[in-house]
Design a protein around this motif. Structure first.
Motif, PDB file in Angstrom:
ATOM      1  N   GLN A 114      23.736  38.074 -10.096  1.00  0.00           N
ATOM      2  CA  GLN A 114      23.380  39.489 -10.145  1.00  0.00           C
ATOM      3  C   GLN A 114      23.469  40.113  -8.764  1.00  0.00           C
TER       4      GLN A 114
ATOM      5  N   GLN B 107      20.523  34.522 -20.089  1.00  0.00           N
ATOM      6  CA  GLN B 107      20.206  35.718 -19.307  1.00  0.00           C
ATOM      7  C   GLN B 107      21.286  36.766 -19.493  1.00  0.00           C
TER       8      GLN B 107
ATOM      9  N   GLN C 132      20.986  40.372 -21.243  1.00  0.00           N
ATOM     10  CA  GLN C 132      21.353  41.582 -20.501  1.00  0.00           C
ATOM     11  C   GLN C 132      22.288  42.459 -21.336  1.00  0.00           C
TER      12      GLN C 132
END
Lengths: 111, 882
Positions: A32, B37, B41
């Motif tokens: 991220q 994850q 998302q």
């Protein structure tokens, strides 16, 4: 099966070390952060991140431990080691020298 | 830096090595955390759950391959992969047991043959001699260009001058071999012995097992009453009795003190000895003429062979000036001892080793072909493994693991073959044949090491080539097309190259074997000039103390022969000092008696033999003119001589030689009248053309020793006991040795060409068999490839003979190329063999043509089986076959 070219590989290593220099993170968080900091300029596929992390760990530049993540699930967190810090300093210096040299070249006027 | 690096990485690697499942589990968890994850998302962004999950998986880009990449970073993976590869390889090989058995047997044959021959080459050529610092040991010979004799035995006077005047050697010893008569428990026994200078043992640096070796005093003439025994003789005759040291035993009728026993296995190259006695040498007229000593020396530290040669040339200058009559044109030759001992077997052994080397190459090509054939059948399996994440290098390693396993298995089987082969091979060497070295030949650690490296080499050769070739194939396509027979065109070319190489090498080996066989047939069908059947031979060495003068000796030999001739079953008997075909010869100068006395340097020379009357009759050698020696040619009568046909041709062509008086250097006191001419006979070796020879009478110039030849009415061995008894009736203390038939002597004399021929024939046969398998394999594979095509041809009206020819054409083309290549190579390598051949040139057209024909016929035969099968193909089955 094909590996990314060396330049990208080296750059990815450098970016990961730099990101981990700020705080220990897990793989997902690193991916991220990579997207955040480099925006659309550097496309890092999630797939190549993990082999890179494992390689850095084998080199002894980062170490890992299992800890609960923000959503309370177990995740593998990577931390920069003393050796990794040295490597980062060295690579930063190299990088600065290289980019200074390149921007110097770019400033040359065409005649 | 390095140490700190290991501080971090070592625990990681150990962990991934020994807690593999846990580490893998963590890898799974880490990656699935990421995927979850990512998915959540995407769901948060509004994507449906199942779609989000697929997208998340895709973002990783091949989960299994990523995992494998992560594992690869651990660097210890190769150990696990290695073990895994081997387990997998073992499983696959077990499943295709026919393939595995053929591959292992083929290689084992090659490896076994190589280990066998290498064990001989190693024991004889490569291993240093069994003495301390053996590379400092040399032999020194006299050498003469005139007599074409580079390694001639040495004159005693010259030896003394060499010893005293040379500076390059620590010390120098002279050796004279002699059969020694020992008396043991009242029985006379003849024991091979060596008379040696006292320095002999100290030059070899071998200490006795018991007692002492010779000291300087033992070599003083008149005080030479000591003897050293071999361990084996001590064990056999004296029952390991340690108190033998200091005791007296009878040696040639003279009591001598046993001063030492040499260690077990002590030997000197090319000379058999079980006792050593001192060789007293002094500068008296007795030692002035004749060359009969073997000289061994140890170089001083730092002195090279060329330096020693220079030094010897200086000494030779002196000996030539001191005794010009005797030494003119004679020089000296310094040869390292190992080279000297092995120079006659060097080339044959290297030829044999190259032959088995070629055999191994053929075996490799064969197995490589088998692997290729198998590899194409396995394309799909490999494609699937590649799709499941196996890297190309991993696939290569997998294929290599199979090759390595086959290699290891064939080492074991090969060693079994080698030990069988070695005992068969050693049985080929007759007991009495002279070996250059006496150390045992066995499969030991050095041979094992050689075998190991040879097989490793083969594994690389036959394993990597097909594996590499296979890895070039587009595996993805192989999976897509679904047919195992697609995309393998390149293989067939490689396989054909292998088969061509196999046939060419097999041809090369067969040409070598063919030439040897032809040469051997020529050799053994050579007429030696005497009859070998019904002949018994036995050697006697007279005791110098009892038969000290010539008269006594001549009478003694006469009595023995008379006694033997009167034995039942004996047709004729005679004696000669050197038996034919035992590689022993003696030469002497001579001159017509009306000319100045002959000298070795100036006069012509001829071989000479001291024989008894009746020798020619016994040997069935024809008397061409004049007469044999008779009873009236006794010790006191005028000297007589017989010459052979070659002598007349060389020195008295077209003249009447009968009645001519010759002064022969060997017995200069009185000239001898030529009374007879006999037909030529081969002497030292069967391959040597007969030399001019002078025969002197044993009654007039008796030797110390003689070989008796006895012609029997029946089986010669039947009369052996009676003949020995006849000798013992004359002197019960006379020891007799080397009792054997002349046929055995003949057979022994050709034992080394026979040995080479048999081995080369065996290797050539194996090579042809392997090449046959190769041709068969490649043709039947190509038939299976073309089965569709053949089916169509038959359906369109092709007759089975057309199909047969179609298939055979391929084999013919391959064989033709191979024959050309093989013949060209044979011609190029021929000169290596030339020196081993007798009356056959290495390019003998008859041999080349017949061998080529055999190889061609055999390869057509090998191709005919699959061709026949192809010609009987049922088009319906063939077309359905997919």
């Amino acid at each position: 099966m094909s590996k990314p070219p060396d330049l990208l590989q080296g750059t990815l290593d450098f970016l990961v070390l730099k990101i981990l220099a700020l705080e220990p993170l897990n793989g997902w968080a690193i991916s991220q952060r990579l997207t955040q900091v480099s925006g659309d300029v550097l496309q890092v596929s999630d797939g190549s991140l993990y082999p890179a992390l494992h390689k850095l760990e084998q080199e002894g530049w980062i170490s890992s431990e299992w800890k609960p993540s923000e959503n309370n699930r177990r995740a593998k967190f990577y931390t920069l080691t003393r050796l990794g810090r040295k490597q980062l300093d060295q690579e930063s210096a190299n990088w600065n020298r290289l980019s200074a040299a390149i921007s110097h070249v770019m400033r040359l006027k065409e005649t | 830096m390095r140490i700190e690096h290991w501080f971090y990485s070592l625990p990681l690697r150990l962990r991934s090595l020994f807690r593999r499942s846990q580490v893998d589990q963590e890898l799974n968890e880490e990656l699935s955390y990421h995927i979850e994850q990512k998915a959540s998302q995407l769901i948060a962004a509004g994507m449906p759950a199942d779609k989000a999950r697929r997208a998340a998986l895709r973002s990783i880009g091949g989960l299994e391959q990523r995992k494998e990449e992560c594992r690869d970073t651990r660097k210890v993976n190769w150990i696990q992969d290695f073990l895994q590869d081997f387990r997998y390889a073992a499983r696959t090989l077990r499943k295709s047991s026919v393939f595995t058995a053929v591959a292992i047997l083929t290689l084992a044959l090659g490896i076994g043959a190589n280990s066998t021959i290498f064990s001989v080459v190693d024991a004889i050529l490569l291993r240093p001699l069994p003495y301390p610092q053996p590379d400092r040991l040399v032999r020194i010979w006299e050498s003469s260009l005139k007599y074409d004799s580079p390694r001639n035995v040495v004159n005693p006077f010259n030896f003394l001058d060499w010893r005293d005047r040379s500076q390059s050697f620590e010390s120098m010893a002279a050796i004279s071999d002699a059969v020694t008569n020992l008396s043991s428990h009242g029985q006379p026994i003849a024991v091979p012995g060596m008379q040696v200078s006292p320095e002999f043992f100290s030059i070899l640096r071998v200490a006795p097992f018991l007692g002492r070796a010779f000291s300087h005093a033992d070599g003083i003439p008149g005080q030479d009453r000591s003897i050293v025994l071999s361990y084996e003789l001590w064990h056999r005759q004296f029952g390991d009795n340690r108190s033998i040291i200091g005791q007296k035993i009878d040696v040639d009728g003279v009591p001598c003190e046993v001063i030492g026993v040499m260690p077990k296995g002590f030997s000197f190259p090319k000379m058999k000895a079980e006792v050593w006695t001192p060789l007293p040498l002094e500068r008296t007229d007795d030692y002035k003429s004749g060359r009969y000593l073997t000289v061994v020396a140890r170089l001083k530290p730092g002195v090279s062979i060329p330096q020693a040669e220079q030094d010897m040339l200086r000494v030779i200058d002196f000996t030539q000036q001191a005794r010009p009559d005797f030494n003119k044109n004679w020089s000296a030759n310094v040869v390292p001892m190992l080279e000297d001992a092995t120079h006659r077997v060097r080339r044959p052994l290297w030829v044999l080793l190259s032959a088995v080397g070629f055999l191994l190459l053929i075996a490799c090509a064969n197995v490589a072909n088998l692997l290729l054939m198998r590899g194409t059948g396995r394309l799909r399996e490999l494609a699937v493994r590649s799709a499941l994440g196996a890297a190309r290098s991993r696939l290569l390693r997998q294929l290599f693991a199979e090759s390595l396993l086959i290699s290891l298995a064939s080492i074991l089987v090969g060693l079994l073959f080698a030990s069988l082969g070695l005992s068969a091979l050693l049985a080929l060497i007759p007991q009495s044949a002279p070996l250059p070295r006496t150390e045992p030949i066995s499969i030991d650690a050095r041979v094992l090491l050689f075998t190991f490296f040879a097989s490793l080499f083969t594994a690389v050769l036959f394993g990597l080539v097909p594996a590499f070739r296979l890895s070039l194939i587009d595996l993805q396509n192989a999976l897509k097309q679904g047919s195992p027979r697609s995309g393998v065109g390149g293989h067939q070319t490689l396989r054909r190259i292998f088969v061509v190489a196999e046939i060419a090498l097999a041809l090369l080996l067969s040409v070598g074997a063919g030439l040897m066989l032809r040469s051997f047939a020529r050799l053994t069908s050579t007429d030696p000039g005497f009859g070998t059947d019904h002949l018994l031979t036995m050697h006697i060495w007279t005791s110098p103390s009892r038969y000290s003068d010539n008269l006594k000796r001549s009478q003694y030999f006469d009595r023995i022969l008379t006694e033997i001739r009167s034995t039942q079953g004996v047709q004729a008997a005679g004696s000669t000092h050197f038996l034919p075909l035992t590689d022993m010869l003696s030469g002497s100068c001579f001159a017509p008696a009306d000319q100045p006395a002959p000298t070795p340097a100036e006069s012509p020379s001829a071989q000479f033999l001291i024989i008894s009357s009746g020798y020619f009759q016994t040997m069935n050698t024809a008397l061409l003119a004049g007469r044999d020696f008779e009873a009236r040619d006794n010790f006191k009568a005028a000297s007589v001589a017989i010459v052979n046909h070659a002598f007349v041709e060389r020195y008295y062509p077209g003249q009447n030689v009968l009645g001519k008086q010759l002064s022969v250097c060997w017995t200069l006191e009185k000239p001898a009248e030529v009374v007879g001419i006999v037909a030529d006979a081969r002497h030292a070796e069967l391959q040597d053309a007969p030399e001019p020879t002078i025969f002197l009478s044993n009654a007039q110039a008796p030797m110390y020793f003689a070989t008796l030849v006895v012609r029997a009415a029946g089986d010669p061995l039947q009369i052996a006991r009676d003949a020995e008894a006849a000798v013992h009736r004359v002197d019960p203390d006379q020891a007799i040795s080397d009792v054997q038939t002349m046929e055995a002597v003949f057979s022994n004399s050709v034992s080394s060409p026979r040995f080479q021929t048999v081995l080369l024939l065996v290797f050539a046969a194996l090579a042809i068999a392997l090449a046959m398998i190769g041709v068969y394999g490649v043709v039947s594979y190509s038939v299976s490839q073309r089965i569709n095509e053949i089916g169509i041809r038959v359906a369109l009206g092709a007759r089975s003979s057309d199909v047969f020819r179609l298939v055979l054409r391929e084999a013919l083309a391959l064989s033709a190329i191979a024959l050309v290549l093989g013949l060209l190579t044979s011609l190029a390598l021929g000169r290596v063999l030339q020196s081993l051949l007798f009356e056959v040139t290495a390019t003998d057209p008859a041999t080349l043509a017949s061998v080529a024909a055999v190889v061609l016929a055999v390869s057509i035969l090998a191709a005919a089986i699959p061709a026949l099968r192809a010609s009987r193909v049922d088009p319906l089955t063939a077309l359905r076959y997919e």
